[in-house]
Design a protein around this motif. Structure first.
Motif, PDB file in Angstrom:
ATOM      1  N   UNK A  98      53.116  -7.652 -45.911  1.00  0.00           N
ATOM      2  CA  UNK A  98      53.408  -8.029 -44.249  1.00  0.00           C
ATOM      3  C   UNK A  98      55.011  -7.915 -44.519  1.00  0.00           C
ATOM      4  N   UNK A  99      55.161  -8.667 -43.713  1.00  0.00           N
ATOM      5  CA  UNK A  99      56.634  -7.935 -43.388  1.00  0.00           C
ATOM      6  C   UNK A  99      57.072  -9.496 -43.927  1.00  0.00           C
ATOM      7  N   UNK A 100      58.215  -9.427 -44.782  1.00  0.00           N
ATOM      8  CA  UNK A 100      59.134  -9.695 -45.872  1.00  0.00           C
ATOM      9  C   UNK A 100      59.137 -11.222 -45.062  1.00  0.00           C
ATOM     10  N   UNK A 101      60.246 -10.693 -43.968  1.00  0.00           N
ATOM     11  CA  UNK A 101      61.026 -11.831 -43.036  1.00  0.00           C
ATOM     12  C   UNK A 101      60.355 -13.159 -42.132  1.00  0.00           C
ATOM     13  N   UNK A 102      59.371 -12.386 -41.608  1.00  0.00           N
ATOM     14  CA  UNK A 102      57.676 -13.054 -41.169  1.00  0.00           C
ATOM     15  C   UNK A 102      57.163 -13.824 -42.112  1.00  0.00           C
ATOM     16  N   UNK A 103      56.810 -13.503 -43.306  1.00  0.00           N
ATOM     17  CA  UNK A 103      56.006 -14.210 -43.962  1.00  0.00           C
ATOM     18  C   UNK A 103      56.736 -15.754 -44.512  1.00  0.00           C
ATOM     19  N   UNK A 104      58.026 -15.100 -44.742  1.00  0.00           N
ATOM     20  CA  UNK A 104      59.270 -16.274 -45.217  1.00  0.00           C
ATOM     21  C   UNK A 104      59.141 -17.407 -44.704  1.00  0.00           C
ATOM     22  N   UNK A 105      59.731 -16.497 -43.330  1.00  0.00           N
ATOM     23  CA  UNK A 105      59.802 -18.022 -41.959  1.00  0.00           C
ATOM     24  C   UNK A 105      58.474 -18.681 -41.951  1.00  0.00           C
ATOM     25  N   UNK A 106      57.273 -18.434 -42.139  1.00  0.00           N
ATOM     26  CA  UNK A 106      55.610 -18.542 -41.620  1.00  0.00           C
ATOM     27  C   UNK A 106      56.058 -19.621 -42.385  1.00  0.00           C
ATOM     28  N   UNK A 107      55.949 -19.394 -44.242  1.00  0.00           N
ATOM     29  CA  UNK A 107      55.299 -20.094 -44.829  1.00  0.00           C
ATOM     30  C   UNK A 107      56.839 -21.710 -44.952  1.00  0.00           C
TER      31      UNK A 107
END
Length: 46
Positions: A16-25
């Motif tokens: 997973x793209x860590x930045x995208x996952x964090x933003x989405x979460x």
């Protein structure tokens, strides 16, 4: 800080793209039910 770094590393390990996952979460968090928080973990999203 260590907890966040661990979650980001887990997201990366699970392709997973860590930045995208964090933003989405974080975007979902205000309206997410407490009983379902485990669904936001990067292991579940991979």
């Amino acid at each position: 800080m260590t907890g966040i770094m661990s979650l980001l590393a887990t997201a990366k390990i699970n392709s997973l793209d860590p930045a995208k996952w964090l933003f989405d979460s974080l975007k979902k968090l205000p309206t997410w039910m407490n009983s379902r928080l485990d669904e936001l973990l990067p292991l579940r999203n991979g």
